[in-house]
Design a protein around this motif. Structure first.
Motif, PDB file in Angstrom:
ATOM      1  N   ASP A 108       0.830  -1.210   0.000  1.00 54.67           N
ATOM      2  CA  ASP A 108       0.000   0.000   0.000  1.00 54.67           C
ATOM      3  C   ASP A 108       0.864   1.260   0.000  1.00 54.67           C
ATOM      4  OD1 ASP A 108      -2.780  -0.609   0.002  1.00 54.67           O
ATOM      5  OD2 ASP A 108      -2.530  -1.524   1.974  1.00 54.67           O
ATOM      6  N   ARG A 114      -2.452  -4.819  -8.911  1.00 52.51           N
ATOM      7  CA  ARG A 114      -2.399  -6.086  -8.176  1.00 52.51           C
ATOM      8  C   ARG A 114      -2.727  -7.174  -9.198  1.00 52.51           C
ATOM      9  NH1 ARG A 114      -2.117  -5.145  -2.628  1.00 52.51           N
ATOM     10  NH2 ARG A 114      -3.022  -3.172  -1.965  1.00 52.51           N
ATOM     11  N   ASP A 151      -4.618  -0.971   6.830  1.00 51.22           N
ATOM     12  CA  ASP A 151      -3.387  -0.782   6.044  1.00 51.22           C
ATOM     13  C   ASP A 151      -2.193  -0.587   6.989  1.00 51.22           C
ATOM     14  OD1 ASP A 151      -5.003  -0.888   3.846  1.00 51.22           O
ATOM     15  OD2 ASP A 151      -4.925   1.265   3.399  1.00 51.22           O
TER      16      ASP A 151
HETATM   17 MG    MG Z   1      -5.257  -0.213   0.050  1.00 56.54          MG
END
Ligand code: MG
Ligand code: AMP
Length: 350
Positions: free
Chosen positions: A78, A134, A219
């Motif tokens: 992230d 991703r 996160d």
């Molecule tokens: Mg994220």
């Protein structure tokens, strides 16, 4: 000139490429804060613009040729800059030729299939650039760091166990080999962010109200697994960088430099494919000439037989004038200097 450009691009991206078969240890081998000595932040806009123009030109040719497709896999933790990189690097490209797919936590339907199923459904077609924001690599990253995610995948007991990651690497390599053999180039980019830079970017997401949406406490909690992720990334890079689908490790602490790296790798890939506009054969040219005659004969009284021709000439003149503008000349001069410095630079070999 084009060959020169290709050679310099190849030189620039060489230190980022993971040599197939090499054993990667991220912390030892790749510095997230790295940037090329001959590039300054003030040059970033000019260099990125040059890359954007190359991509626009080659994407148009790729689409016209309609033979090769390109799959770009973006992996990162992230806040490493995946979204911003896609936006900047692809800014000049016709949106019709690019498909971005983001992969989140799998749905119940997705979990009911093999782990590559959902990625196979989003592959680019011929003539297209597909970007995975991703990718199937989550299946050996987040799923490896959190083994309970593997349990949710409902595999028979005999398909789990100790060898599961080595088997997934082999399966992924085979899948990408199959794609490459059938006209789909696979390019894999890992945005390598430092722990401290991630902390700073998370704080920015907390402090700036318009960035709050991008942030969740989960996160930040994931930072507890930092070392596990670094190990999983290292193993993934060691096991899945292949001649047919190499990994590139992008230093991600300086966003401007990361974007130039990504743009250069994509440009290098497309130039390597060298897509061409289909050639019009004699029969077709004669056909076109005949149609032109018919259309010209239909011109109303007083109208030019072919106004499009005059339009094209005006357009060409305007493009030429833009090329000769003061700003364009300055940018070209700057790019020439940067290329010359790159050509002379002693380049780090990793
Ligand atoms: Mg994220
Ligand atoms: P984001 O990309 O920040 O919107 O977050 C997407 C989330 O989905 C991340 O936390 C990923 O770790 C998670 N995710 C993506 N792929 C998988 C997967 N195959 N299994 C479990 N979680 C995943």
């Amino acid at each position: 000139m084009a060959d020169d450009r290709a050679r310099l691009l190849a030189k620039f991206i060489e230190p980022l490429r993971v040599e197939p078969g090499s054993k990667v240890k991220l912390a030892r081998d790749f510095d997230p804060g790295y940037k090329a000595s001959f590039l300054k932040k003030k040059d970033a806009a000019v260099v990125l613009q040059a890359g954007v123009e190359v991509l626009a030109e080659y994407q148009a040719r790729l689409a016209a040729q309609d033979s090769w497709g390109v799959l770009v896999c973006l992996q990162a933790l992230d806040a490493a800059g995946k979204d911003g990189t896609i936006g900047h690097v692809m800014s000049g490209v016709n949106p019709q030729g690019v498909r971005v797919s983001s992969f989140k936590v799998p749905s119940a339907e997705e979990l009911d299939h093999d782990y590559l199923w959902r990625y196979a459904q989003r592959l680019p077609g011929r003539g297209e650039i597909g970007i995975f924001n991703r990718s199937h690599y989550e299946e050996v990253l987040v799923v490896r760091v959190h083994p309970e995610l593997l349990d949710r995948q409902k595999l028979p007991a005999s398909c789990k166990g100790k060898g599961v990651w080595a088997r997934r690497y082999a399966e992924i390599n085979d899948w990408e080999h199959f794609l490459a053999g059938n006209g789909f180039k696979v390019v894999k980019l890992f945005l390598n962010l430092s722990r401290e830079e991630q902390r700073i970017r998370f704080l920015r997401r907390v402090d700036a109200p318009e960035k709050n949406w991008k942030f969740s406490a989960a996160d930040a909690r994931e930072r507890k697994y930092w070392d596990d992720y670094q190990a999983a990334f290292s193993d993934m890079l060691s096991s899945t960088s292949t001649e047919w689908a190499p990994w590139y490790v992008i230093p991600a602490d300086h966003k401007w430099f990361a974007r130039i790296c990504v743009s250069s790798i994509l440009a290098h890939t497309l130039i390597g494919i060298d897509p061409r506009y289909p050639v019009v054969d004699t029969a077709r040219r004669e056909d076109l000439a005949e149609t032109k005659g018919l259309l010209e004969a239909e011109a109303p009284q007083g109208a030019a037989p072919d106004p499009a021709k005059a339009e094209l000439a005006t357009q060409a003149r305007e493009e030429q004038a833009a090329k000769e503008s003061e700003q364009a000349r300055k940018q070209r001069k700057r790019m020439k200097k940067i290329r010359a410095k790159l050509a002379e630079a002693e380049w780090p070999k990793r």
